[in-house]
Every structure is written in C-alpha cells, then in structure tokens.
Design an enzyme around this catalytic site. Structure first.
Site, PDB file in Angstrom:
ATOM      1  N   CYS A 352     -17.227  -6.137 135.805  1.00  0.00           N
ATOM      2  CA  CYS A 352     -18.352  -6.236 135.394  1.00  0.00           C
ATOM      3  C   CYS A 352     -18.545  -4.642 134.755  1.00  0.00           C
ATOM      4  O   CYS A 352     -18.618  -3.538 135.455  1.00  0.00           O
ATOM      5  CB  CYS A 352     -19.476  -6.030 136.767  1.00  0.00           C
ATOM      6  SG  CYS A 352     -21.236  -5.782 136.196  1.00  0.00           S
ATOM      7  N   CYS A 355     -21.364  -2.564 136.363  1.00  0.00           N
ATOM      8  CA  CYS A 355     -21.051  -2.168 137.617  1.00  0.00           C
ATOM      9  C   CYS A 355     -19.990  -1.127 137.682  1.00  0.00           C
ATOM     10  O   CYS A 355     -19.977  -0.314 138.324  1.00  0.00           O
ATOM     11  CB  CYS A 355     -20.626  -3.147 138.514  1.00  0.00           C
ATOM     12  SG  CYS A 355     -21.582  -4.616 138.551  1.00  0.00           S
TER      13      CYS A 355
END
Length: 563
Positions: A352, A355
């Site tokens: 991600c 992230c």
C-alpha cells in the site's frame, strides 16, 4: 406436562429479555462491571517505564501544551514535504502479490513545482547534493545538507556509516519523488490480509529479541516496546481516520480502536514510551538548532514554534543512559542498530503506497531518534556536534513528523476514552445493554417465571379459594348471596390422557411444519452462502482476502478479559 410448560415459559422469557432494549435498569453492580473493562487500565500517576522519570499525566499535559504549535510546525513548507522512492524493491521476499488497488492506498506526488518554495526547487535540491567537498564521497552529499543550507564555515569530518539506524541514501535515489504530506494523510485504506500480517510477523519474529532474551536487559525490552508502540500508534491513526461508508466521511471508529488498542493496556503504554523517546531526542539536539537554523529560509514564526515545542520538553522524560547501563557493548549496540535498520527496510515490502510512505517516515524518525540518543557521547562535544551536523534534512523532517504522529496518538487516546465513557453512560448504550441483558440475568428472570408457573399449576384450587376469600373481604359492605357450588363431573384419567394425546399431536405437527419451512428456505440459504463464498474469493483474487474479517462485525462483543 408441567415441565414442558415451564421450559416453554423459559424460552419465551429468554427471547423477550434478549430482544428488549429496556428490559432492565442499570444498577451500581453493572456500573462496576463497566469500570472493570480494560480501556487504558493504567494508573495515570505511574511512570511510563523504569527508564522514564515522567508519569502518564505529565506527558498528557506536555502534549496538550505543545499540540497547537507542533501541528502548525508540521504544516509549514519546510516540514510538510518529504522525498522517497515509493517503488523500491523488497529485499526480503517477492512482494508482487497482495497489491492494494483501493484509491485510498495511492499517493499524490508533487507535480507542480512552481508552487513550491525556493528551497524545494529542483535546481536548489541539486545544488545541495552536488556542491560538496571533493574529499567526501557521493554517499555523504546529502548528509552535508544542513551545513550547506546554513552556510557554515566548518569543514565536515568523515564518519563511518555504522552510526545510522536506517539507510539515509534512500531519499536520494533517481526514482525518489517529492510528496506533500498534508495532501496524503495517514488514514484507513483497507489494506490488510495475509500480506500485511506477513509484514508485522517478520518484524516481531525475525527482528525483535526473543522472549528469553527480553527481560535480561532494558535495551532488548526497549526495542520491543519501540516496535509495539509504533504498531499501536499506526492502529490509533487508522481508527481515528476511518471511512464511514454510510456518510462518506472520515471519522473516529471507537469499535476498531477498542479491538486493536483500547483492550490492551500494554499497547497504550508503549505509545507513551515512544513519545518519551522521540521527545528526548528533540530535547537533546536543542542546543545545536541555532547552528542549522535554516538561514532565513524559514520564517521567524516557524522558528518560534519549534523553540516553543522543544523548550517544554525535559531531560527527565527519558533516560537513555539507563537503557545500556549494565550491558553496553559494541556487539549489543551493533545488533540493536542492525535489527532496527531491518525494520526500516521491511517497510519497502508494504504494498500500500500510502501505508509504505508513513511507515518509512516513522521508522526513519525512530531511527534518527535512536541515533541521537545512543550515538552521541555526552563526554565528547566534538562527536556530538559532528553527528548532529551530519543529520540530513529528511532525518530531521522524519523526526518531527514522527513526533507529530505520536502526539496525535496521545491526543486520540484521550479522545477515544471520552467516547468510550459516553457510550457506557449514554441512553443508546449497547454495551450497557449487554451487561444488563446478559445470559445470567435472563436465566434469573426466567427462573422466577418458571417458579411462578409451577406454583400456579400445583395450587390452582388453592389459588381460587384465596381469590374468593380476598374478594369477600374487599366487598365486605355488600350483602351478596353465597354462590351455590355445583360439583362438576370429572372424567379423571380419560381427560388426562386426552390432553396428553392432543399435546403430542400438536408437537408432531409443529415439527413437520418446521421441516417444511426449512426446505422452503433451503434455496435462499444456498444462494446466500454461495454469494458469500464468491465474495470472499473475489476479495482474495484482488489481494484483500481478509478485508472482511478485519472489520468488527459485532463491535460491542469484545472479550474484555483479554490481557
């Protein structure tokens, strides 16, 4: 017959009690049950850890005082930009599976360079990297940024790369992009599943010290607490910035916070520990800030805010000398540094983008704090100035941003605690309803009903006589003729067997009706089950296999006895 009637009454009473929202009124005993839950079950007057001479209340007070200035500081032009290679190859395993295709996982990079301040323009950044001293190799270019930025006349001294807890060259790669952090806030993206679990499993199992090793030294315990506090802080951010699919707004999710953080006091404590560690690192470099005061590139207001933030910190907030007091050795220190450098590299395996961005920033911030705390020798002023002088701008930005993330986590913990209290005391308190309408209370009320039913069955005639006698006393002033009691003929055993036969026939018919309804509902049940299987298979196919399982379906039914 009486037993069957009693059981039927029990089932009816239990069902009525379970489905009623206002069946019982909360008592003091129920309130005590609320107070025994595990939300932040920590004495706020206790010290955060043996290496921190500060209490939870004191850290809350410090954070409240600096929160506004710190937030404004992180939104300033110098601290809100970060440079990073978002697509660096994972060096631990093949991380091509489990890609996050959600829009929330993406990162918006800076494309309009004309809107950037002068010191973030490409030609300025290039000059910072190229105008270095001839005797220094290319890997030291970025490390001299602060000296060049402030036009210091002091010549830098070469130093080995062994003092770094992260790879400082990650920010100067040819694929690195500039990112506006205010346009890419850390929030819930839906990223999870086996791939995300593999990240944390690798960090805890392969890089943290084992259970047998921890407890033997504060250094090894501190390493685990840093990782745990980092993990808990991320969970707190995701719980605060959670997308409500009904309203389309990002808002706090108390149930998610309780499931991940609130029911685990050690995780809350470790966040405070990390706050103290990073705060002490900022306090330790305060005397050297004038030497790289950004040379008028940052306005005076931002400088004042930075001074206001750091000036309210204290040396007692964390005692780094105590961590390695009994087992300070080059071997342990190198192992400590090597393991944390691996943690920063594992962030490259996160699929991600959003992230990974915040994971790299925060691990870099922790790495910078550890370098400041454990590599600066207080007895050697030359070494201190040298290490601080070689801090890159990205390390400094990451350090402040990490402190800001922890500050927001501490603020969020107190916010969630208030939300938790309102839920416990609110009129729409489903958790309170659970304690009030729990199974044992239902059985208690049902038992009363059973006893009442059995008493009525066994004393029907006595009940009638008592009723007649009570009525005669109530209407004592009326002269009513006594009713003539006519004995009814009783068939005895015949009526008893007839009633039993009718009851059993009704039971058999009811069983057949149940089976018939089950077959009618079978196609619908098979359709719903098949749809659920297809849904899970599709989620697994697109890389979010456990996305559904991560959401709390019954958020109020957490196991409050988890330690």
């Amino acid at each position: 017959m009486r037993l069957r009637t009693a059981i039927a009454t029990l089932c009816l009473t239990a069902f009525t009690s379970a489905t009623s929202n206002n069946s019982y009124i909360a008592t003091d005993q129920t309130q005590n049950a609320f107070n025994d839950t595990h939300f932040c079950k920590v004495d706020r007057n206790d010290h955060v850890s043996p290496s921190c001479n500060v209490t939870f209340n004191e850290l809350n007070a410090i954070n409240e005082n600096i929160r506004d200035d710190l937030s404004a500081l992180l939104k300033s032009d110098f601290f809100k930009y970060f440079r990073l290679d978002l697509y660096k190859q994972c060096s631990f395993w093949d991380a091509n599976d489990g890609l996050c295709l959600n829009r929330a996982c993406s990162v918006d990079v800076v494309e309009d360079w004309d809107t950037l301040p002068e010191y973030w323009q490409p030609e300025i950044l290039g000059s910072f990297n190229n105008d270095t001293m001839k005797e220094a190799d290319d890997s030291d270019d970025e490390c001299k940024f602060l000296d060049q930025l402030c036009q210091t006349s002091k010549k830098p001294v070469d130093i080995e790369d062994t003092i770094n807890y992260c790879d400082v060259n990650d920010f100067n790669g040819k694929n690195a992009v500039l990112i506006d952090l205010t346009a890419n806030p850390e929030r819930f993206t839906g990223y999870g599943g086996k791939q995300a679990g593999q990240i944390w499993s690798t960090i805890y199992q392969d890089n943290c010290f084992t259970i047998g090793e921890t407890g033997e030294s504060l250094a090894k315990d501190a390493f685990y607490r840093l990782v745990s506090g980092f993990h808990a802080s991320i969970g707190t951010h995701l719980s605060k910035e959670y997308l409500n699919t009904k309203t389309g707004k990002w808002e706090p999710n108390l149930d998610l916070f309780m499931a991940r953080i609130g029911n685990f006091p050690d995780r809350v404590t470790n966040m405070y520990f990390n706050y103290a560690v990073v705060a002490k690192a900022l306090w330790k470099i305060q005397p050297y800030l004038p030497e790289f005061s950004f040379c008028d590139l940052v306005n005076k207001e931002i400088k004042n805010k930075m001074d206001n933030v750091i000036s309210q910190l204290d040396t007692k907030i964390f005692n780094e000398d105590l961590v390695f007091a009994n087992d300070l050795s080059l071997t342990l220190k190198d192992e400590f540094r090597s393991r944390f450098k691996n943690v920063t590299k594992i962030m490259d395996c996160v699929q991600c983008d959003r992230c990974r961005l915040w994971g790299k920033i925060q691990t870099t911030g922790y790495a910078t704090a550890l370098k400041i705390l454990f590599e600066i020798n207080d007895a050697d002023e030359f070494t201190k100035q040298h290490i601080v002088g070689k801090l890159t701008k990205y390390e400094l930005i990451a350090l402040l941003q990490t402190f800001g993330r922890l500050s927001e986590s501490i603020e969020s913990v107190n916010m969630f605690e208030k939300m938790y209290g309102k839920r416990l005391n609110g009129s729409e308190n489903r958790l309170s309803s659970f304690f009030q309408n729990n199974f044992f209370n239902i059985l208690k009320e049902a038992g009363k009903s059973i006893r009442y039913t059995i008493e009525n069955i066994n004393s029907t005639k006595e009940g009638k006589k008592k009723t007649n006698n009570s009525q005669s006393h109530v209407f004592d002033d009326l002269k009513m003729p006594k009713a003539e009691i006519v004995p009814r003929p009783s068939n005895g055993t015949v009526n008893k067997w007839k009633k039993a036969w009718n009851t059993e026939v009704n039971n058999v018919l009811e069983a057949f009706r149940f089976i018939y309804r089950s077959y009618l509902d079978l196609p619908r049940n098979i359709w719903e089950l098949s749809l659920m299987k297809v849904y899970k298979f599709w989620n697994k196919f697109i890389g979010v296999a456990d996305y559904v399982s991560e959401e709390t379906r019954e958020p109020i039914s957490y196991k409050l006895d988890i330690q």
